[in-house]
Design a protein around this motif. Sequence first.
Motif: not given
Length: 311
Positions: A188-190, A209-214
């Motif tokens: 999610n981060s740039d 920042d990471w998408d919590p999904r796989a």
Amino acid sequence: IPTAAYQSFTELEPALAYIREQGAPIVVKADGLAAGKGVIVATTVAEAEKAATDMLSAGTFGDAGNRIVIEEFLEGEEASFIVMTDGKTILPLATSQDHKARDEGDTGPNTGGMGAYSPAPVVTAELEKRIMDEVIQPTLDGLAADGIEYLGFLYAGLMISSDGTPKVLEFNCRFGDPETQPIMARLNSDLVELCQAAIDGELADKSIDWDPRAALGVVMAAGGYPSNYRKGDRINGLPNVIGIEGKVFHAGTAMRGDDVVTTGGRVLCVVGLGDTVAAARDAAYARVERISWDNVFFRRDIGHRAIAREE
């Protein structure tokens, strides 16, 4: 830094003698850039001897095979651990696991990678700390001791043994392919902002920042890969995947008029996202099934280790 027992050779006869002394299974590596295909996991002494002969005498991998590494065969589960650093701060990226073997069940010849997923459940929080403490930090400390202030991405290909010990299979000064694709799908981060911070020595002020999904990526390859394969086949169905969550990353493609055609061995990496690895797999394969060309090839079991853990 934990790794397999090994020796390096530039002459064939000493290499063959070492292979016969060690027995099989054993691993023969071209000690240079070989497009991810310079590793032969030999199950017999004869297979190892042929690999060494091909590299040192026949020039199968060109200059990359002028020196070879013959090393202990490690058993366990592979994982890819990638970090970025500005020379002082180390920022780990999301963990991932790829599938090197061409065929289902992790069989067949080695490739640049037939698919990958992120995160890798085998890398627990405890194991991540061990990798940072036992592999990444000592590596960067060693580079610094040699007068090298390393800046950028560092990729450690690891084998996780049954007792949880991480051993280094390889290092790369880059992201991995196809691990990058599912990792980027979760970022999610740039990325440019993070790279600029590394250049400016300001990674200590950054978090990711990471998408919590796989995320799971399936490589669609030209038939015959990783050996001889045809180029120039028209790819059908790319507009059909619009609207399905995920992304199609192009690799070996080109435009020919209004058509997208194949130009490489690994042609596309089709990524799906989901709340579980199984759900991400289903999303990826839903896209894969809508894309086609003559003699297309892909594995149908990407993510099988993580999915077995989920079950």
